[in-house]
Design a protein around this motif. Structure first.
Motif, short mmCIF file in Angstrom:
data_model
loop_
_atom_site.label_atom_id
_atom_site.label_comp_id
_atom_site.label_asym_id
_atom_site.label_seq_id
_atom_site.Cartn_x
_atom_site.Cartn_y
_atom_site.Cartn_z
N GLN A 5 0.90 -1.16 0.00
CA GLN A 5 0.00 0.00 0.00
C GLN A 5 0.94 1.21 0.00
O GLN A 5 1.67 1.42 0.97
CB GLN A 5 -0.89 -0.02 1.24
CG GLN A 5 -1.98 1.01 1.21
CD GLN A 5 -3.08 0.63 0.24
OE1 GLN A 5 -3.42 -0.54 0.10
NE2 GLN A 5 -3.64 1.61 -0.42
N VAL A 6 0.94 1.96 -1.10
CA VAL A 6 1.91 3.03 -1.29
C VAL A 6 1.20 4.37 -1.40
O VAL A 6 0.28 4.53 -2.20
CB VAL A 6 2.76 2.77 -2.55
CG1 VAL A 6 3.75 3.89 -2.77
CG2 VAL A 6 3.49 1.44 -2.45
N GLU A 7 1.65 5.32 -0.61
CA GLU A 7 1.04 6.64 -0.57
C GLU A 7 1.70 7.57 -1.60
O GLU A 7 2.89 7.47 -1.87
CB GLU A 7 1.23 7.23 0.83
CG GLU A 7 0.53 8.52 1.07
CD GLU A 7 0.65 8.94 2.52
OE1 GLU A 7 -0.40 9.05 3.18
OE2 GLU A 7 1.79 9.14 2.98
N GLY A 8 0.91 8.45 -2.19
CA GLY A 8 1.44 9.51 -3.01
C GLY A 8 1.49 9.24 -4.50
O GLY A 8 1.96 10.10 -5.25
N MET A 9 1.03 8.08 -4.96
CA MET A 9 1.03 7.81 -6.40
C MET A 9 -0.22 8.42 -7.02
O MET A 9 -1.32 8.18 -6.53
CB MET A 9 1.05 6.31 -6.66
CG MET A 9 2.27 5.60 -6.16
SD MET A 9 2.30 3.86 -6.63
CE MET A 9 0.77 3.24 -5.94
N GLN A 38 -3.98 2.79 -4.73
CA GLN A 38 -2.63 3.01 -4.18
C GLN A 38 -1.95 1.68 -3.87
O GLN A 38 -1.25 1.53 -2.87
CB GLN A 38 -2.69 3.90 -2.93
CG GLN A 38 -3.31 5.26 -3.16
CD GLN A 38 -2.34 6.20 -3.87
OE1 GLN A 38 -1.39 6.66 -3.30
NE2 GLN A 38 -2.61 6.47 -5.13
N LYS A 39 -2.18 0.69 -4.75
CA LYS A 39 -1.71 -0.67 -4.53
C LYS A 39 -0.66 -1.06 -5.56
O LYS A 39 -0.83 -0.81 -6.75
CB LYS A 39 -2.89 -1.63 -4.59
CG LYS A 39 -2.52 -3.07 -4.29
CD LYS A 39 -3.75 -3.94 -4.16
CE LYS A 39 -4.39 -4.18 -5.49
NZ LYS A 39 -5.47 -5.14 -5.47
N VAL A 40 0.43 -1.67 -5.08
CA VAL A 40 1.49 -2.17 -5.94
C VAL A 40 1.63 -3.67 -5.68
O VAL A 40 1.95 -4.08 -4.56
CB VAL A 40 2.83 -1.47 -5.66
CG1 VAL A 40 3.92 -2.01 -6.58
CG2 VAL A 40 2.70 0.04 -5.79
N GLU A 56 10.50 3.58 -1.06
CA GLU A 56 10.51 4.74 -0.18
C GLU A 56 11.59 5.74 -0.55
O GLU A 56 11.38 6.95 -0.50
CB GLU A 56 10.63 4.29 1.28
CG GLU A 56 9.35 3.61 1.74
CD GLU A 56 9.36 3.15 3.18
OE1 GLU A 56 10.45 2.90 3.73
OE2 GLU A 56 8.25 3.05 3.75
N GLU A 57 12.76 5.25 -0.97
CA GLU A 57 13.83 6.14 -1.42
C GLU A 57 13.44 6.90 -2.69
O GLU A 57 13.93 8.00 -2.93
CB GLU A 57 15.12 5.35 -1.65
CG GLU A 57 15.78 4.92 -0.36
CD GLU A 57 16.97 4.01 -0.58
OE1 GLU A 57 17.50 3.95 -1.71
OE2 GLU A 57 17.37 3.35 0.39
N LEU A 63 2.84 2.24 3.27
CA LEU A 63 2.01 2.22 4.46
C LEU A 63 1.80 0.82 5.01
O LEU A 63 1.65 0.62 6.21
CB LEU A 63 0.66 2.86 4.18
CG LEU A 63 0.69 4.29 3.64
CD1 LEU A 63 -0.72 4.78 3.35
CD2 LEU A 63 1.41 5.21 4.62
N ARG A 64 1.76 -0.16 4.10
CA ARG A 64 1.48 -1.54 4.51
C ARG A 64 2.14 -2.50 3.52
O ARG A 64 2.19 -2.22 2.33
CB ARG A 64 -0.03 -1.78 4.57
CG ARG A 64 -0.40 -3.14 5.15
CD ARG A 64 -1.89 -3.37 5.22
NE ARG A 64 -2.43 -3.49 3.87
CZ ARG A 64 -3.44 -2.76 3.40
NH1 ARG A 64 -4.04 -1.89 4.14
NH2 ARG A 64 -3.86 -2.93 2.16
#
Length: 68
Positions: A5-9, A38-40, A56-57, A63-64
């Motif tokens: 679960q990735v924030e900001g995309m 927001q799912k990868v 993250e870099e 987030l999860r």
């Protein structure tokens, strides 16, 4: 298979950046991104912590993390 679960995309640039971050860790990884959720989803044998750190870099907080 990993699911993050990735924030900001929000756009194609984000998709490319996250995909490239994963491929920097595992060039053979299969990456599927659903912006609305927001799912990868990642099919890879690489260590999940290395993948998470790379995403993250690239500027996208994870987030999860789910491993299946």
């Amino acid at each position: 298979m990993y699911e993050l679960q990735v924030e900001g995309m929000s756009c194609n640039h984000c998709i490319n950046a996250v995909t490239q971050a994963v491929h920097d860790v595992d060039a053979a990884a299969k990456v599927n991104i659903v912006l609305a959720e927001q799912k990868v989803s990642i099919a890879s044998q690489a260590d999940i912590n290395r993948i998470k750190s790379a995403v993250e870099e690239a500027g996208y907080p994870v987030l999860r993390t789910t491993v299946s």
